[in-house]
Design an enzyme around this catalytic site. Sequence first.
Site, mmCIF file in Angstrom:
data_model
loop_
_atom_site.group_PDB
_atom_site.id
_atom_site.type_symbol
_atom_site.label_atom_id
_atom_site.label_comp_id
_atom_site.label_asym_id
_atom_site.label_seq_id
_atom_site.Cartn_x
_atom_site.Cartn_y
_atom_site.Cartn_z
ATOM 1 N N CYS A 64 -42.648 118.741 -29.595
ATOM 2 C CA CYS A 64 -42.362 120.130 -30.056
ATOM 3 C C CYS A 64 -42.843 121.167 -29.132
ATOM 4 O O CYS A 64 -42.424 122.097 -29.089
ATOM 5 C CB CYS A 64 -42.989 120.357 -31.386
ATOM 6 N N PHE A 112 -41.550 112.448 -36.914
ATOM 7 C CA PHE A 112 -41.739 111.024 -36.188
ATOM 8 C C PHE A 112 -42.555 111.029 -34.834
ATOM 9 O O PHE A 112 -43.106 110.044 -34.361
ATOM 10 C CB PHE A 112 -40.558 110.155 -36.006
ATOM 11 N N LYS A 120 -46.093 111.997 -46.749
ATOM 12 C CA LYS A 120 -44.766 111.432 -46.697
ATOM 13 C C LYS A 120 -44.604 111.351 -45.208
ATOM 14 O O LYS A 120 -43.911 112.398 -44.606
ATOM 15 C CB LYS A 120 -43.634 112.124 -47.525
ATOM 16 N N SER A 123 -37.750 119.372 -37.798
ATOM 17 C CA SER A 123 -36.811 119.913 -37.340
ATOM 18 C C SER A 123 -36.533 121.159 -37.916
ATOM 19 O O SER A 123 -36.513 121.345 -39.282
ATOM 20 C CB SER A 123 -35.564 119.438 -37.078
HETATM 21 P P1 NAD Z 1 -36.994 115.690 -39.021
HETATM 22 O O1 NAD Z 1 -36.877 116.950 -39.667
HETATM 23 O O2 NAD Z 1 -35.708 114.882 -38.976
HETATM 24 O O3 NAD Z 1 -37.900 114.923 -40.229
HETATM 25 C C1 NAD Z 1 -39.173 115.365 -40.465
HETATM 26 C C2 NAD Z 1 -39.500 115.044 -42.018
HETATM 27 O O4 NAD Z 1 -38.563 115.457 -42.837
HETATM 28 C C3 NAD Z 1 -39.519 113.234 -42.262
HETATM 29 O O5 NAD Z 1 -40.572 112.993 -42.755
HETATM 30 C C4 NAD Z 1 -38.105 113.181 -42.639
HETATM 31 O O6 NAD Z 1 -38.312 112.031 -43.466
HETATM 32 C C5 NAD Z 1 -37.950 114.456 -43.732
HETATM 33 N N1 NAD Z 1 -36.500 114.698 -43.898
HETATM 34 C C6 NAD Z 1 -35.362 114.268 -43.469
HETATM 35 N N2 NAD Z 1 -34.427 114.835 -43.625
HETATM 36 C C7 NAD Z 1 -34.760 115.480 -44.719
HETATM 37 C C8 NAD Z 1 -34.046 116.388 -45.912
HETATM 38 N N3 NAD Z 1 -32.656 116.006 -45.645
HETATM 39 N N4 NAD Z 1 -34.967 116.863 -46.799
HETATM 40 C C9 NAD Z 1 -36.132 116.729 -46.692
HETATM 41 N N5 NAD Z 1 -36.785 115.964 -45.838
HETATM 42 C C10 NAD Z 1 -36.318 115.437 -45.029
HETATM 43 O O7 NAD Z 1 -37.924 115.615 -37.490
HETATM 44 P P2 NAD Z 1 -38.046 114.391 -37.052
HETATM 45 O O8 NAD Z 1 -36.924 114.042 -36.079
HETATM 46 O O9 NAD Z 1 -38.812 113.500 -37.305
HETATM 47 O O10 NAD Z 1 -38.876 115.186 -35.696
HETATM 48 C C11 NAD Z 1 -38.671 115.939 -34.509
HETATM 49 C C12 NAD Z 1 -38.525 117.525 -35.043
HETATM 50 O O11 NAD Z 1 -39.758 117.941 -35.505
HETATM 51 C C13 NAD Z 1 -38.145 118.289 -33.839
HETATM 52 O O12 NAD Z 1 -37.300 119.222 -34.038
HETATM 53 C C14 NAD Z 1 -39.559 118.872 -33.261
HETATM 54 O O13 NAD Z 1 -39.409 120.059 -32.602
HETATM 55 C C15 NAD Z 1 -40.104 119.150 -34.767
HETATM 56 N N6 NAD Z 1 -41.363 119.152 -34.522
HETATM 57 C C16 NAD Z 1 -42.173 120.381 -34.742
HETATM 58 C C17 NAD Z 1 -43.497 120.598 -34.546
HETATM 59 C C18 NAD Z 1 -44.216 121.806 -34.699
HETATM 60 O O14 NAD Z 1 -45.282 121.982 -34.750
HETATM 61 N N7 NAD Z 1 -43.241 122.940 -34.702
HETATM 62 C C19 NAD Z 1 -44.344 119.435 -34.292
HETATM 63 C C20 NAD Z 1 -43.667 118.235 -34.078
HETATM 64 C C21 NAD Z 1 -42.369 118.049 -34.204
#
Ligand code: NAD
Length: 498
Positions: free
Chosen positions: A281, A149, A173, A226
């Site tokens: 991040c 997000f 997605k 995450s």
């Molecule tokens: P999230 O992991 O909750 O969701 C990311 C994506 O995964 C979304 O599209 C979501 O719909 C999907 N998702 C959620 N649950 C799932 C499941 N059980 N199985 C498969 N897919 C699933 O992350 P968020 O809250 O949207 O974003 C924040 C996180 O992203 C933080 O931990 C941040 O550090 C990380 N992030 C990392 C980077 C990087 O480059 N390393 C960049 C941006 C954000």
Amino acid sequence: MRRITHWIDGVKSESTTERWGKVFNPATGQVQAEIPFATDAEIEQTIAVARRAAASWGSASLSARTEVMFSFRHLVHARRDEIASIITAEHGKVHADALGEISRGLENIEFACGLGSHLKGGFSSQVSNGVDVSSLRQPVGVVAGITPFNFPVMVPLWMTANALACGNAMILKPSEKDPSAALLLAELLAEAGLPAGVFNVLQGDGGTVGALLEHPGIDAVSFVGSTPIATSIYSRATAAGKRAQALGGAKNHMVVLPDADLDVAADAAVSAAYGSAGERCMAVSVVVAVGEIADPLVAAIAERMAKLVIGPGDDPASEMGPLITAEHRDKVASYVAGASAEGATVVVDGRDHTFTGDAAEGFFIGTSLIDNVAPGMKVYDEEIFGPVLSVARCDTYAEAIELVNANQYGNGVAIFTRDGGAARQFTFDVTCGMVGVNVPIPVPVATYSFGGWKDSLFGDAHMYGPAGIDFYTRAKVVTTRWPDPATSEVDLGFPKTR
Ligand code: NAD
């Protein structure tokens, strides 16, 4: 109530699902739209469309693909204000920050415009008598992009620009929390001349992602989110035989040596910790204060925090907006609430900040500063992903590097110092993928690649830049002989070069 759509085969596509989620305006707490979670039939249809489109797009000329990228770059740039407003409405970040993420995303499109150079192969003449060898890279096929997000435009562009330029079809997605900007990107790609079906947006949740991961019609998976989800995505995708890269969470340290310029370090800590409400991040979440600089640094950070204007992202006076959801805001607050009992010192408690008017119902929280934080405390060990900055105190450089390197994450790190030798040594010693020297958020420009170490990245493929070109293509090596008809003879031995 507005209903979000998918984007399938070049058009907006309304879902027939019975599973719907809510998209909030984080600044007011109001639900502003409903988002569909794709049905199995919609997932099947989208994959079939993408597979068909990949076959012809993958053989389109480099110049045709480059032309689409140039037009797309122009359109995103021209409509950046509108895109930024969509980001602010659903994510909550301030308009200037939304514009910032678009400009970092544009870099990736600009990089993809250099496709002709990036896809140049190699050629070795006369490796054996009459034998030449050349190498080429071809698209992998259909790529699934799953994005978080916190950067609803930049992270999709990290993937999309290179994936499409390299000749793949893509199914994005986006996060179900702020899905609308991805739909506008799809429209702009169509306007730029991308054939229908090459880029698709499928709305959904974890269940939708699971279906994509298991489907034989998906060749490669790019994930950013995450760490718990990243590790699961990586193992599921690779177990299903797909190429995968999964970027995870972070705990980014900013080491401040005693000789650092105090004002520069305090300014950097405040902007890197509280910008975008800490939902980056690469946000700095721990300042590691080395030696006697700790007391004045904590005071200088607290002084600057008091001046920050927190309010709705569409108010030009606001410097920091709300968090993404009420649940996330409450989780962030719980770390601050528990910090004293863990032995840390709460210098500024963001929960004390009050909000009035519409903002009283929004997902706001003030900024927090927590001193004397150490490993073993939840506030240190876990990724908070909110406007909470911890300070860990160390006596020496050696202690500081030991602390940083013991952390489970290895995304970004920074050192602030006036000592070139110390900074140089730090860049060698530290076990993180992206290092800043007097730069608090060292996100590489698009001509390099982005990726952390340790639990910040699963798989070995970094994102965008040259690593992105490699990830979205498969290498092929061609060995060619044009025998002299006069001397042609059959050799049944093992292929050799001498
Ligand atoms: P999230 O992991 O909750 O969701 C990311 C994506 O995964 C979304 O599209 C979501 O719909 C999907 N998702 C959620 N649950 C799932 C499941 N059980 N199985 C498969 N897919 C699933 O992350 P968020 O809250 O949207 O974003 C924040 C996180 O992203 C933080 O931990 C941040 O550090 C990380 N992030 C990392 C980077 C990087 O480059 N390393 C960049 C941006 C954000």
